[in-house]
Design a protein around this motif. Structure first.
Motif, PDB file in Angstrom:
ATOM      1  N   SER A  31       0.857  -1.194   0.000  1.00 36.47           N
ATOM      2  CA  SER A  31       0.000   0.000   0.000  1.00 36.47           C
ATOM      3  C   SER A  31       0.886   1.235   0.000  1.00 36.47           C
ATOM      4  CB  SER A  31      -0.911   0.026   1.233  1.00 36.47           C
ATOM      5  OG  SER A  31      -1.790  -1.075   1.243  1.00 36.47           O
ATOM      6  N   GLU A  97      -1.131  -4.865   4.437  1.00 40.63           N
ATOM      7  CA  GLU A  97      -2.368  -5.361   5.049  1.00 40.63           C
ATOM      8  C   GLU A  97      -2.054  -6.169   6.288  1.00 40.63           C
ATOM      9  OE1 GLU A  97      -4.783  -5.841   0.826  1.00 40.63           O
ATOM     10  OE2 GLU A  97      -4.173  -7.583   1.957  1.00 40.63           O
ATOM     11  N   SER A  99       0.034  -5.731   8.526  1.00 39.13           N
ATOM     12  CA  SER A  99       0.467  -4.949   9.686  1.00 39.13           C
ATOM     13  C   SER A  99      -0.677  -4.112  10.238  1.00 39.13           C
ATOM     14  CB  SER A  99       1.641  -4.045   9.307  1.00 39.13           C
ATOM     15  OG  SER A  99       1.235  -3.103   8.341  1.00 39.13           O
ATOM     16  N   TYR A 100      -1.905  -4.608  10.056  1.00 36.58           N
ATOM     17  CA  TYR A 100      -3.073  -3.891  10.560  1.00 36.58           C
ATOM     18  C   TYR A 100      -3.111  -2.447  10.069  1.00 36.58           C
ATOM     19  CZ  TYR A 100      -3.909  -7.827  13.640  1.00 36.58           C
ATOM     20  OH  TYR A 100      -4.148  -9.071  14.126  1.00 36.58           O
ATOM     21  N   ASN A 101      -2.587  -2.252   8.894  1.00 40.50           N
ATOM     22  CA  ASN A 101      -2.664  -0.954   8.242  1.00 40.50           C
ATOM     23  C   ASN A 101      -1.752   0.100   8.837  1.00 40.50           C
ATOM     24  OD1 ASN A 101      -3.824   0.026   5.945  1.00 40.50           O
ATOM     25  ND2 ASN A 101      -5.434   1.124   7.010  1.00 40.50           N
ATOM     26  N   GLU A 102      -0.710  -0.301   9.548  1.00 39.53           N
ATOM     27  CA  GLU A 102       0.281   0.668   9.998  1.00 39.53           C
ATOM     28  C   GLU A 102       0.936   1.293   8.775  1.00 39.53           C
ATOM     29  OE1 GLU A 102       2.936  -1.571  12.415  1.00 39.53           O
ATOM     30  OE2 GLU A 102       1.671  -1.463  14.197  1.00 39.53           O
ATOM     31  N   GLN A 103       1.184   2.579   8.840  1.00 35.14           N
ATOM     32  CA  GLN A 103       1.826   3.279   7.743  1.00 35.14           C
ATOM     33  C   GLN A 103       3.123   3.902   8.227  1.00 35.14           C
ATOM     34  OE1 GLN A 103      -0.658   6.125   5.727  1.00 35.14           O
ATOM     35  NE2 GLN A 103      -2.406   4.741   5.693  1.00 35.14           N
ATOM     36  N   PHE A 104       4.105   3.911   7.339  1.00 34.98           N
ATOM     37  CA  PHE A 104       5.414   4.469   7.654  1.00 34.98           C
ATOM     38  C   PHE A 104       5.725   5.551   6.638  1.00 34.98           C
ATOM     39  CE2 PHE A 104       6.295   1.434  10.918  1.00 34.98           C
ATOM     40  CZ  PHE A 104       5.507   0.345  10.566  1.00 34.98           C
TER      41      PHE A 104
ATOM     42  N   SER B  32      -8.580  -0.115  13.884  1.00 34.67           N
ATOM     43  CA  SER B  32      -7.176   0.043  14.270  1.00 34.67           C
ATOM     44  C   SER B  32      -6.922   1.488  14.615  1.00 34.67           C
ATOM     45  CB  SER B  32      -6.253  -0.375  13.121  1.00 34.67           C
ATOM     46  OG  SER B  32      -6.510  -1.700  12.714  1.00 34.67           O
ATOM     47  N   PHE B  34      -3.930   4.472  16.024  1.00 37.61           N
ATOM     48  CA  PHE B  34      -2.497   4.754  15.980  1.00 37.61           C
ATOM     49  C   PHE B  34      -2.194   6.094  16.621  1.00 37.61           C
ATOM     50  CE2 PHE B  34      -2.213   1.373  12.902  1.00 37.61           C
ATOM     51  CZ  PHE B  34      -3.360   1.490  12.139  1.00 37.61           C
ATOM     52  N   TYR B  36       0.909   8.870  16.214  1.00 35.46           N
ATOM     53  CA  TYR B  36       2.103   9.294  15.515  1.00 35.46           C
ATOM     54  C   TYR B  36       2.667  10.517  16.229  1.00 35.46           C
ATOM     55  CZ  TYR B  36       1.173   6.371  11.388  1.00 35.46           C
ATOM     56  OH  TYR B  36       0.974   5.311  10.528  1.00 35.46           O
ATOM     57  N   LEU B  46       5.378   6.658  13.557  1.00 31.49           N
ATOM     58  CA  LEU B  46       4.472   5.779  14.290  1.00 31.49           C
ATOM     59  C   LEU B  46       5.098   5.372  15.617  1.00 31.49           C
ATOM     60  CD1 LEU B  46       1.830   4.101  14.300  1.00 31.49           C
ATOM     61  CD2 LEU B  46       3.140   2.265  13.207  1.00 31.49           C
ATOM     62  N   SER B  49       0.446   1.474  18.201  1.00 33.00           N
ATOM     63  CA  SER B  49      -0.736   0.962  17.529  1.00 33.00           C
ATOM     64  C   SER B  49      -1.538   0.172  18.550  1.00 33.00           C
ATOM     65  CB  SER B  49      -0.356   0.023  16.380  1.00 33.00           C
ATOM     66  OG  SER B  49       0.553   0.620  15.497  1.00 33.00           O
ATOM     67  N   TYR B  51      -5.366  -2.187  18.941  1.00 32.37           N
ATOM     68  CA  TYR B  51      -6.487  -2.749  18.189  1.00 32.37           C
ATOM     69  C   TYR B  51      -7.590  -3.286  19.089  1.00 32.37           C
ATOM     70  CZ  TYR B  51      -2.350  -2.838  15.271  1.00 32.37           C
ATOM     71  OH  TYR B  51      -1.193  -2.489  14.631  1.00 32.37           O
ATOM     72  N   SER B  92      -8.110   3.502  11.325  1.00 23.85           N
ATOM     73  CA  SER B  92      -8.553   2.954  10.051  1.00 23.85           C
ATOM     74  C   SER B  92      -9.730   2.017  10.313  1.00 23.85           C
ATOM     75  CB  SER B  92      -7.431   2.204   9.336  1.00 23.85           C
ATOM     76  OG  SER B  92      -7.078   1.036  10.035  1.00 23.85           O
ATOM     77  N   SER B  95      -8.276  -3.361   7.239  1.00 25.76           N
ATOM     78  CA  SER B  95      -6.954  -3.484   6.629  1.00 25.76           C
ATOM     79  C   SER B  95      -7.032  -3.027   5.180  1.00 25.76           C
ATOM     80  CB  SER B  95      -6.474  -4.925   6.698  1.00 25.76           C
ATOM     81  OG  SER B  95      -7.332  -5.753   5.949  1.00 25.76           O
ATOM     82  N   ALA B  96      -5.908  -2.633   4.652  1.00 22.46           N
ATOM     83  CA  ALA B  96      -5.813  -2.167   3.261  1.00 22.46           C
ATOM     84  C   ALA B  96      -6.700  -0.960   2.991  1.00 22.46           C
ATOM     85  CB  ALA B  96      -6.162  -3.291   2.286  1.00 22.46           C
ATOM     86  N   ILE B  99      -5.872   5.582   6.356  1.00 16.80           N
ATOM     87  CA  ILE B  99      -5.846   6.026   7.745  1.00 16.80           C
ATOM     88  C   ILE B  99      -6.401   7.436   7.789  1.00 16.80           C
ATOM     89  CG2 ILE B  99      -4.302   6.809   9.570  1.00 16.80           C
ATOM     90  CD1 ILE B  99      -2.604   4.441   9.171  1.00 16.80           C
TER      91      ILE B  99
END
Lengths: 114, 111
Positions: A31, A97, A99-104, B32, B34, B36, B46, B49, B51, B92, B95-96, B99
């Motif tokens: 993603s 997907e 990573s539970y939708n973690e974004q970097f 989910s 987060f 930051y 990040l 996290s 859940y 979010s 998944s996919a 955010i």
């Protein structure tokens, strides 16, 4: 491991010029997200891709903005023609997907349009 | 109503104290969550996290999630001047998916 790579880190251009921002996501991430951040509007999602396919481009401000992801390791955000109000920091982020939708996030490109 | 709400601050906390940052959200389907951290002139990083309902601890940081009340919080114990930054709450729905970020709370740790 290398993080998200963005180039250029700084761009100064004149109104009307074309600007291309580049992003290389973290290897294995499927993603990719493009954000814009300004003091006034905060962090805004412009567009995101899953498996190289654009999923949601509702945040793209207007037709002057376009984004592509020709393969899993490269994406571009293009502004043509650029305007002073496009001045902002543009971030690219990647995630998976699994990573539970973690974004970097990458380091960002600071764009100044004169 | 914004989907993710945060107090913009600044929140000023003395060094060594506990800093408490709060966030509420509107969509009960959010899955989910987060936190930051963003230093001035840098990109968001990040730091936590979460859940499931309850607490999640990582070093000096504790994230708390209460889905029934629709809030998320971040506690920073033994606050240090290096913790001075803007903290962004995000969530979010699945998944996919994208955010959604709050506008951030500016935290200042005074020596």
């Amino acid at each position: 491991d290398a993080g998200v790579i963005q180039s250029p880190r700084h761009e100064v251009t004149e109104m009307g010029q074309e600007v291309t921002l580049r992003c290389k996501p973290i290897s294995g991430h499927n993603s990719l997200f493009w954000y814009r951040q300004t003091m006034m509007r905060g962090l805004e999602l412009l567009i995101y891709f899953n498996n190289n396919v654009p999923i949601d481009d509702s945040g793209m401000p207007e037709d002057r903005f376009s984004a592509k992801m020709p393969n899993a390791s490269f994406s571009t955000l293009k502004i043509q023609p650029s305007e002073p109000r496009d001045s902002a920091v543009y971030f690219c982020a990647s995630g998976t997907e699994s990573s539970y939708n973690e974004q970097f996030f990458g380091p960002g490109t600071r764009l100044t349009v004169l | 109503q914004k989907e993710v709400e945060q107090n913009s601050g600044p929140l000023s906390v003395p060094e060594g104290a506990i800093a408490s940052l709060n966030c509420t959200y509107s969509d009960r389907g959010s899955q989910s969550f987060f936190w930051y951290r963003q230093y001035s002139g840098k990109s968001p990083e990040l730091i936590m996290s979460i859940y499931s309902n309850g607490d999640k601890e990582d070093g000096r940081f504790t994230a708390q999630l209460n889905k029934a009340s629709q809030y998320v919080s971040l506690l920073i114990r033994d606050s240090q001047p290096s913790d001075s930054a803007t903290y962004l709450c995000a969530l979010s729905h699945s998944s996919a998916s994208k955010i959604i970020f709050g506008s951030g709370t500016r935290l200042s740790i005074r020596p």
